[in-house]
Design a protein around this motif. Structure first.
Motif, short mmCIF file in Angstrom:
data_model
loop_
_atom_site.label_atom_id
_atom_site.label_comp_id
_atom_site.label_asym_id
_atom_site.label_seq_id
_atom_site.Cartn_x
_atom_site.Cartn_y
_atom_site.Cartn_z
N GLN A 106 0.83 -1.20 0.00
CA GLN A 106 0.00 0.00 0.00
C GLN A 106 0.86 1.26 0.00
O GLN A 106 0.52 2.24 -0.66
CB GLN A 106 -0.96 0.00 1.20
N LYS A 107 1.96 1.24 0.72
CA LYS A 107 2.88 2.40 0.71
C LYS A 107 3.37 2.66 -0.72
O LYS A 107 3.40 3.80 -1.18
CB LYS A 107 4.07 2.16 1.63
N GLN A 108 3.73 1.60 -1.41
CA GLN A 108 4.20 1.74 -2.79
C GLN A 108 3.08 2.26 -3.70
O GLN A 108 3.34 3.05 -4.60
CB GLN A 108 4.74 0.40 -3.31
N ALA A 109 1.86 1.81 -3.46
CA ALA A 109 0.73 2.24 -4.29
C ALA A 109 0.37 3.69 -4.04
O ALA A 109 -0.03 4.40 -4.97
CB ALA A 109 -0.48 1.35 -4.01
N PHE A 110 0.52 4.16 -2.80
CA PHE A 110 0.06 5.51 -2.45
C PHE A 110 1.16 6.57 -2.49
O PHE A 110 0.85 7.75 -2.50
CB PHE A 110 -0.61 5.52 -1.07
N VAL A 111 2.41 6.18 -2.52
CA VAL A 111 3.50 7.16 -2.42
C VAL A 111 3.42 8.23 -3.51
O VAL A 111 3.67 9.40 -3.24
CB VAL A 111 4.89 6.47 -2.38
N ASN A 112 3.02 7.87 -4.70
CA ASN A 112 2.90 8.85 -5.79
C ASN A 112 1.46 9.31 -6.00
O ASN A 112 1.22 10.41 -6.47
CB ASN A 112 3.45 8.26 -7.09
N TYR A 113 0.51 8.46 -5.66
CA TYR A 113 -0.91 8.75 -5.87
C TYR A 113 -1.44 9.72 -4.81
O TYR A 113 -2.07 10.73 -5.13
CB TYR A 113 -1.70 7.44 -5.87
N ALA A 114 -1.21 9.40 -3.55
CA ALA A 114 -1.68 10.23 -2.43
C ALA A 114 -0.67 10.09 -1.29
O ALA A 114 -0.87 9.32 -0.36
CB ALA A 114 -3.06 9.79 -1.98
N PRO A 115 0.45 10.82 -1.39
CA PRO A 115 1.54 10.64 -0.43
C PRO A 115 1.15 10.86 1.03
O PRO A 115 1.77 10.28 1.92
CB PRO A 115 2.60 11.65 -0.88
N GLU A 116 0.10 11.65 1.27
CA GLU A 116 -0.33 11.86 2.66
C GLU A 116 -0.86 10.58 3.30
O GLU A 116 -0.89 10.45 4.53
CB GLU A 116 -1.37 12.98 2.74
N GLU A 117 -1.25 9.61 2.48
CA GLU A 117 -1.75 8.34 3.00
C GLU A 117 -0.63 7.46 3.55
O GLU A 117 -0.89 6.57 4.37
CB GLU A 117 -2.51 7.58 1.91
N VAL A 118 0.59 7.70 3.13
CA VAL A 118 1.72 6.89 3.61
C VAL A 118 1.89 7.05 5.12
O VAL A 118 2.23 6.08 5.81
CB VAL A 118 3.02 7.24 2.83
N GLN A 119 1.62 8.24 5.64
CA GLN A 119 1.73 8.45 7.08
C GLN A 119 0.74 7.56 7.84
O GLN A 119 1.05 7.02 8.90
CB GLN A 119 1.51 9.91 7.44
N LYS A 120 -0.46 7.40 7.30
CA LYS A 120 -1.44 6.50 7.93
C LYS A 120 -0.90 5.07 7.98
O LYS A 120 -1.07 4.36 8.96
CB LYS A 120 -2.77 6.53 7.17
N LEU A 121 -0.27 4.67 6.89
CA LEU A 121 0.31 3.33 6.83
C LEU A 121 1.49 3.19 7.78
O LEU A 121 1.67 2.13 8.39
CB LEU A 121 0.72 3.01 5.39
N ASP A 122 2.28 4.25 7.92
CA ASP A 122 3.40 4.23 8.87
C ASP A 122 2.90 4.09 10.30
O ASP A 122 3.59 3.52 11.15
CB ASP A 122 4.24 5.51 8.76
N ASN A 123 1.70 4.61 10.58
CA ASN A 123 1.12 4.59 11.93
C ASN A 123 0.09 3.47 12.10
O ASN A 123 -0.67 3.49 13.07
CB ASN A 123 0.48 5.94 12.25
N ALA A 124 0.06 2.54 11.18
CA ALA A 124 -0.93 1.46 11.24
C ALA A 124 -0.84 0.72 12.57
O ALA A 124 0.23 0.52 13.13
CB ALA A 124 -0.71 0.49 10.08
#
Length: 152
Positions: A106-124
């Motif tokens: 998911q991080k790889q999928a969102f890093v370019n699409y919606a980078p703000e979502e990566v923080q949610k994944l980091d805090n999962a």
């Protein structure tokens, strides 16, 4: 005095053994999912997908999960809930690894699409409680963790 001390030590030993062997942890994953979705921890709408989607999204090894509950977002966010009852402790380890792999994908999928979502994944929130594996990706990770802590 020696007998009293010996008796106290024996009682403490029994108490510690009882605490460790208190039986398998049981988590009502349906109730947990309901409470999580009602918690306000999510910025997106979460819904259960069609049957079999959890196995595909998480690439679940055959026979590892007795039961799964999955709620996914609209796709605009990385938010989701994945709850599983594993067949045994080894299967719980495999399910936890599947969750870690899902987070990375998911991080790889969102890093370019919606980078703000990566923080949610980091805090999962990723928790194993006995044979249960719990993954929650939410905009308010602390609120999600508070709900998970009630069950796990």
């Amino acid at each position: 005095m020696k007998k009293l001390l010996s008796l106290l030590l024996a009682l403490l030993t029994l108490a510690s053994l009882a605490a460790c062997g208190g039986g398998a942890k049981t988590v009502d994953i349906d109730a947990l999912a309901a409470e999580l979705t009602a918690s306000g921890a999510f910025s997106d709408i979460l819904n259960p997908p069609a049957e079999g989607v959890a196995a595909r999204l998480y690439d679940l090894p055959e026979g590892t999960a007795k039961k799964t509950v999955l709620y996914v977002s609209t796709g605009a966010t990385a938010e989701e809930i994945f709850l599983a009852e594993a067949a045994d402790s080894a299967a719980a380890g495999a399910l936890k690894t599947a969750c870690q792999n899902r987070i990375e994908a998911q991080k790889q999928a969102f890093v370019n699409y919606a980078p703000e979502e990566v923080q949610k994944l980091d805090n999962a929130v990723l928790v194993t409680a006995g044979n249960y594996v719990i993954l929650v990706v939410a905009s308010d990770a602390a609120a999600a963790k508070a709900v998970v802590d009630k069950y796990a």
